[in-house]
Design a protein around this motif. Sequence first.
Motif, PDB file in Angstrom:
ATOM      1  N   ILE A   1      14.765  15.323   1.846  1.00 23.82           N
ATOM      2  CA  ILE A   1      16.067  14.994   2.448  1.00 23.82           C
ATOM      3  C   ILE A   1      17.033  14.414   1.415  1.00 23.82           C
ATOM      4  N   LEU A   2      16.521  13.589   0.499  1.00 25.22           N
ATOM      5  CA  LEU A   2      17.372  12.932  -0.509  1.00 25.22           C
ATOM      6  C   LEU A   2      16.853  13.189  -1.922  1.00 25.22           C
ATOM      7  N   PRO A   3      16.783  14.432  -2.359  1.00 22.76           N
ATOM      8  CA  PRO A   3      16.200  14.670  -3.688  1.00 22.76           C
ATOM      9  C   PRO A   3      17.000  14.011  -4.803  1.00 22.76           C
ATOM     10  N   ASP A   4      16.270  13.453  -5.774  1.00 27.68           N
ATOM     11  CA  ASP A   4      16.864  12.824  -6.967  1.00 27.68           C
ATOM     12  C   ASP A   4      17.701  11.582  -6.684  1.00 27.68           C
ATOM     13  N   TYR A   5      17.431  10.907  -5.559  1.00 30.36           N
ATOM     14  CA  TYR A   5      18.121   9.635  -5.294  1.00 30.36           C
ATOM     15  C   TYR A   5      17.448   8.518  -6.086  1.00 30.36           C
ATOM     16  N   TYR A   6      16.120   8.594  -6.221  1.00 32.02           N
ATOM     17  CA  TYR A   6      15.365   7.470  -6.768  1.00 32.02           C
ATOM     18  C   TYR A   6      14.680   7.783  -8.090  1.00 32.02           C
ATOM     19  N   THR A   7      14.910   8.975  -8.647  1.00 37.14           N
ATOM     20  CA  THR A   7      14.390   9.283  -9.982  1.00 37.14           C
ATOM     21  C   THR A   7      15.114   8.394 -10.990  1.00 37.14           C
ATOM     22  N   PRO A   8      14.543   8.182 -12.190  1.00 38.68           N
ATOM     23  CA  PRO A   8      15.182   7.264 -13.151  1.00 38.68           C
ATOM     24  C   PRO A   8      16.666   7.562 -13.423  1.00 38.68           C
ATOM     25  N   ALA A   9      17.039   8.839 -13.494  1.00 39.05           N
ATOM     26  CA  ALA A   9      18.447   9.178 -13.772  1.00 39.05           C
ATOM     27  C   ALA A   9      19.332   9.073 -12.525  1.00 39.05           C
ATOM     28  N   MET A  10      18.686   9.049 -11.333  1.00 37.04           N
ATOM     29  CA  MET A  10      19.408   8.949 -10.047  1.00 37.04           C
ATOM     30  C   MET A  10      20.539   9.979  -9.921  1.00 37.04           C
TER      31      MET A  10
ATOM     32  N   ASN B   1       0.819  -1.221   0.000  1.00 37.25           N
ATOM     33  CA  ASN B   1       0.000   0.000   0.000  1.00 37.25           C
ATOM     34  C   ASN B   1       0.849   1.266   0.000  1.00 37.25           C
ATOM     35  N   VAL B   2       1.846   1.306   0.880  1.00 39.71           N
ATOM     36  CA  VAL B   2       2.696   2.506   1.002  1.00 39.71           C
ATOM     37  C   VAL B   2       3.446   2.754  -0.308  1.00 39.71           C
ATOM     38  N   LEU B   3       4.006   1.706  -0.887  1.00 35.52           N
ATOM     39  CA  LEU B   3       4.771   1.853  -2.136  1.00 35.52           C
ATOM     40  C   LEU B   3       3.860   2.244  -3.301  1.00 35.52           C
ATOM     41  N   LEU B   4       2.663   1.662  -3.336  1.00 35.72           N
ATOM     42  CA  LEU B   4       1.712   1.981  -4.405  1.00 35.72           C
ATOM     43  C   LEU B   4       1.259   3.443  -4.295  1.00 35.72           C
TER      44      LEU B   4
ATOM     45  N   ALA C   1       7.170  10.825 -11.008  1.00 36.01           N
ATOM     46  CA  ALA C   1       8.535  11.026 -11.530  1.00 36.01           C
ATOM     47  C   ALA C   1       9.475   9.962 -10.960  1.00 36.01           C
ATOM     48  N   VAL C   2       9.161   9.492  -9.758  1.00 36.35           N
ATOM     49  CA  VAL C   2       9.955   8.429  -9.120  1.00 36.35           C
ATOM     50  C   VAL C   2       9.306   7.072  -9.370  1.00 36.35           C
ATOM     51  N   GLY C   3       7.977   7.020  -9.176  1.00 34.50           N
ATOM     52  CA  GLY C   3       7.277   5.736  -9.306  1.00 34.50           C
ATOM     53  C   GLY C   3       7.773   4.780  -8.245  1.00 34.50           C
ATOM     54  N   TYR C   4       8.447   3.735  -8.683  1.00 32.38           N
ATOM     55  CA  TYR C   4       9.045   2.790  -7.725  1.00 32.38           C
ATOM     56  C   TYR C   4      10.380   2.324  -8.266  1.00 32.38           C
ATOM     57  N   CYS C   5      11.369   2.269  -7.405  1.00 26.06           N
ATOM     58  CA  CYS C   5      12.622   1.618  -7.806  1.00 26.06           C
ATOM     59  C   CYS C   5      13.183   0.835  -6.625  1.00 26.06           C
ATOM     60  N   GLN C   6      14.018  -0.151  -6.926  1.00 28.10           N
ATOM     61  CA  GLN C   6      14.565  -1.028  -5.883  1.00 28.10           C
ATOM     62  C   GLN C   6      15.294  -0.207  -4.830  1.00 28.10           C
ATOM     63  N   GLY C   7      15.128  -0.629  -3.595  1.00 25.26           N
ATOM     64  CA  GLY C   7      15.718   0.110  -2.479  1.00 25.26           C
ATOM     65  C   GLY C   7      14.617   0.784  -1.676  1.00 25.26           C
TER      66      GLY C   7
END
Length: 351
Positions: free
Chosen positions: A199-208, A153-156, A164-170
């Motif tokens: 706190i961690l902007p652009d850590y999990y966006t597709p381009a990381m 639920n939380v991830l969805l 822009a982030v959606g979901y990525c591993q981690g």
Amino acid sequence: MEKSKPTNGTQVLAASRAKDRVDRLDPYGFERSVDFDYASYEELMSEYLVVLTRRSIKWSKLLKGKGKVQKNVKLKRYVRKGIPNEHRALIWMAASGAQDQLEKNPGYYQSMLEAQHDPKLVETIKTDLHRTFPDNVHFRKTSNPCLQKALYNVLLAYGHHNPAVGYCQGMNFIAGYLLIITKDEEKSFWLMDALLGKILPDYYTPAMLGLKADQEVLGELVKVKIPRVWQVMSDHNVMWTLVVSRWFICLYIDILPVETVLRIWDCLFYEGSKILFRVALTLIHHNQALIEKAQSLPDVCQAFKESVRGPLVDECHTFMQKIFNEPGTLSMATLTKLRTTCRARIVAEES
């Protein structure tokens, strides 16, 4: 906690008795590993429990009768010395701004769950659910309640909230830790939002880009603060991403012991991302001699793997004191400047 096995009869007996006394699960539901050193843990906890009890009394006095938690010098000092588990959710929510967001957006989390679901997002999240903490009893289907549904639920909801982030591993591990501590989906969602959005902007966006930049920033800090290690990395042509990417993307989950990770997160929610650098610099500084012995790229990788094991990281209270002393000054202004430089360099290289 990987330490050498007992060698004589007395030590074997002591280890066996400790194993009988210490629960095979830690306080958060994680199973102890096969080579877990029960005797050392029992000795360590006998000292740490005294600290925890003392801190718990002080925290109860500090929070007594307070409806709202205000950030100030005293609270920052208390956070650095560790938040008792019963107060963690409250302080993380207040310090990160997640509580404000929750109050300003009533019903928002639920509306994200009820939104039209992206089939690809659903499939990606479901693929990772069973891989999330198989060693934790709360995430097993036989557990009641089973946190797998809450995790989904939380991830969805977050995937719909931030397309822009959606979901990525981690992200599954981060959401999992948040659920273990808060035991609340909506709070976990807003803490995810604070972490990934502020706190961690652009850590999990597709381009990381944020993640890539911060690994390079660490390299620049090592160059100034621990130059001999930087030289070893340079001599063997080791890219920082090879040895520290998991430290940053998992926020030390599954890298350091659970209690140590939670102590790091206490400060992460209060003080921001510079804590991640303080931890990394302390680990590297303490293992400088080991890293300097490396004769090849595989040697360097092995040295970094060994740097996150042993008494240094097991003794979380002492370790947290070290991260604020050993790396020296580390201002947000310095980090911002380095991040700008490293981001520009990465963008130029990738374009």
